[in-house]
Scaffold this motif. Structure first.
Motif, PDB file in Angstrom:
ATOM      1  N   MET A 283      12.045  56.219 -15.464  1.00 14.77           N
ATOM      2  CA  MET A 283      12.725  55.471 -16.492  1.00 14.77           C
ATOM      3  C   MET A 283      12.128  55.837 -17.836  1.00 14.77           C
ATOM      4  N   LEU A 284      12.996  55.989 -18.807  1.00 14.75           N
ATOM      5  CA  LEU A 284      12.578  56.181 -20.191  1.00 14.75           C
ATOM      6  C   LEU A 284      13.157  55.026 -20.986  1.00 14.75           C
ATOM      7  N   MET A 285      12.284  54.208 -21.554  1.00 13.64           N
ATOM      8  CA  MET A 285      12.705  53.082 -22.374  1.00 13.64           C
ATOM      9  C   MET A 285      12.380  53.423 -23.828  1.00 13.64           C
ATOM     10  N   THR A 286      13.405  53.360 -24.666  1.00 16.65           N
ATOM     11  CA  THR A 286      13.206  53.653 -26.081  1.00 16.65           C
ATOM     12  C   THR A 286      13.602  52.440 -26.911  1.00 16.65           C
ATOM     13  N   ALA A 287      13.193  52.460 -28.170  1.00 18.65           N
ATOM     14  CA  ALA A 287      13.458  51.355 -29.083  1.00 18.65           C
ATOM     15  C   ALA A 287      14.565  51.729 -30.060  1.00 18.65           C
TER      16      ALA A 287
ATOM     17  N   ALA B  36      14.554  42.505 -19.634  1.00 15.78           N
ATOM     18  CA  ALA B  36      15.907  42.760 -19.125  1.00 15.78           C
ATOM     19  C   ALA B  36      16.070  44.228 -18.759  1.00 15.78           C
ATOM     20  N   ALA B  37      15.635  45.120 -19.638  1.00 19.06           N
ATOM     21  CA  ALA B  37      15.766  46.560 -19.386  1.00 19.06           C
ATOM     22  C   ALA B  37      14.930  46.978 -18.184  1.00 19.06           C
ATOM     23  N   PHE B  38      13.724  46.480 -18.093  1.00 20.97           N
ATOM     24  CA  PHE B  38      12.848  46.841 -16.985  1.00 20.97           C
ATOM     25  C   PHE B  38      13.363  46.249 -15.680  1.00 20.97           C
ATOM     26  N   GLY B  39      13.860  45.020 -15.733  1.00 25.66           N
ATOM     27  CA  GLY B  39      14.435  44.387 -14.554  1.00 25.66           C
ATOM     28  C   GLY B  39      15.659  45.132 -14.048  1.00 25.66           C
ATOM     29  N   ASP B  40      16.510  45.602 -14.977  1.00 28.73           N
ATOM     30  CA  ASP B  40      17.671  46.407 -14.579  1.00 28.73           C
ATOM     31  C   ASP B  40      17.221  47.644 -13.817  1.00 28.73           C
ATOM     32  N   PHE B  41      16.179  48.281 -14.302  1.00 29.12           N
ATOM     33  CA  PHE B  41      15.645  49.479 -13.661  1.00 29.12           C
ATOM     34  C   PHE B  41      15.128  49.169 -12.263  1.00 29.12           C
ATOM     35  N   LEU B  42      14.409  48.052 -12.128  1.00 23.39           N
ATOM     36  CA  LEU B  42      13.831  47.687 -10.834  1.00 23.39           C
ATOM     37  C   LEU B  42      14.862  47.115  -9.878  1.00 23.39           C
ATOM     38  N   GLY B  43      15.963  46.634 -10.444  1.00 26.60           N
ATOM     39  CA  GLY B  43      16.985  46.016  -9.601  1.00 26.60           C
ATOM     40  C   GLY B  43      16.717  44.560  -9.319  1.00 26.60           C
ATOM     41  N   ALA B  44      15.816  43.965 -10.096  1.00 23.57           N
ATOM     42  CA  ALA B  44      15.475  42.559  -9.934  1.00 23.57           C
ATOM     43  C   ALA B  44      15.176  41.962 -11.299  1.00 23.57           C
TER      44      ALA B  44
ATOM     45  N   THR C  23      17.069  53.833 -21.171  1.00 31.58           N
ATOM     46  CA  THR C  23      17.460  52.543 -21.725  1.00 31.58           C
ATOM     47  C   THR C  23      16.954  52.451 -23.155  1.00 31.58           C
ATOM     48  N   ARG C  24      17.811  51.965 -24.044  1.00 26.28           N
ATOM     49  CA  ARG C  24      17.423  51.726 -25.436  1.00 26.28           C
ATOM     50  C   ARG C  24      17.456  50.225 -25.659  1.00 26.28           C
ATOM     51  N   VAL C  25      16.325  49.665 -26.070  1.00 25.26           N
ATOM     52  CA  VAL C  25      16.221  48.221 -26.288  1.00 25.26           C
ATOM     53  C   VAL C  25      16.575  47.921 -27.741  1.00 25.26           C
ATOM     54  N   SER C  26      17.555  47.038 -27.901  1.00 27.35           N
ATOM     55  CA  SER C  26      18.004  46.684 -29.249  1.00 27.35           C
ATOM     56  C   SER C  26      16.970  45.814 -29.957  1.00 27.35           C
ATOM     57  N   ASP C  27      17.026  45.847 -31.265  1.00 27.35           N
ATOM     58  CA  ASP C  27      16.174  45.018 -32.129  1.00 27.35           C
ATOM     59  C   ASP C  27      14.694  45.159 -31.787  1.00 27.35           C
ATOM     60  N   ALA C  28      14.270  46.385 -31.490  1.00 28.58           N
ATOM     61  CA  ALA C  28      12.866  46.636 -31.177  1.00 28.58           C
ATOM     62  C   ALA C  28      12.411  47.910 -31.865  1.00 28.58           C
ATOM     63  N   GLY C  29      11.154  47.891 -32.284  1.00 33.50           N
ATOM     64  CA  GLY C  29      10.533  49.073 -32.860  1.00 33.50           C
ATOM     65  C   GLY C  29       9.569  49.675 -31.846  1.00 33.50           C
TER      66      GLY C  29
END
Length: 59
Positions: free
Chosen positions: A1-5, A48-56, A29-35
């Motif tokens: 997973m790559l999570m970006t801001a 929310a983004a991490f939970g989506d990735f994990l499926g829980a 995943t790009r997280v809104s309203d985050a730096g």
């Protein structure tokens, strides 16, 4: 997973494009309203983004 801001300048759109060509099947995943510090800027969005990735859901 790559999570970006959304407001971060650390990982740019062109970086994401390059990384996804190098790692097939990568979830991006790009997280809104985050730096740069995603959990500090948008804690709910991070979980929310991490939970989506994990499926829980993570609270």
């Amino acid at each position: 997973m790559l999570m970006t801001a959304e407001r971060g300048d650390v990982v740019l759109d062109q970086d994401v494009q390059e990384i996804t060509t190098l790692i097939p099947g990568l979830t991006v995943t790009r997280v809104s309203d985050a730096g740069h510090m995603i959990p500090w800027d948008n804690e709910a969005g991070f979980y929310a983004a991490f939970g989506d990735f994990l499926g829980a859901r993570l609270d």
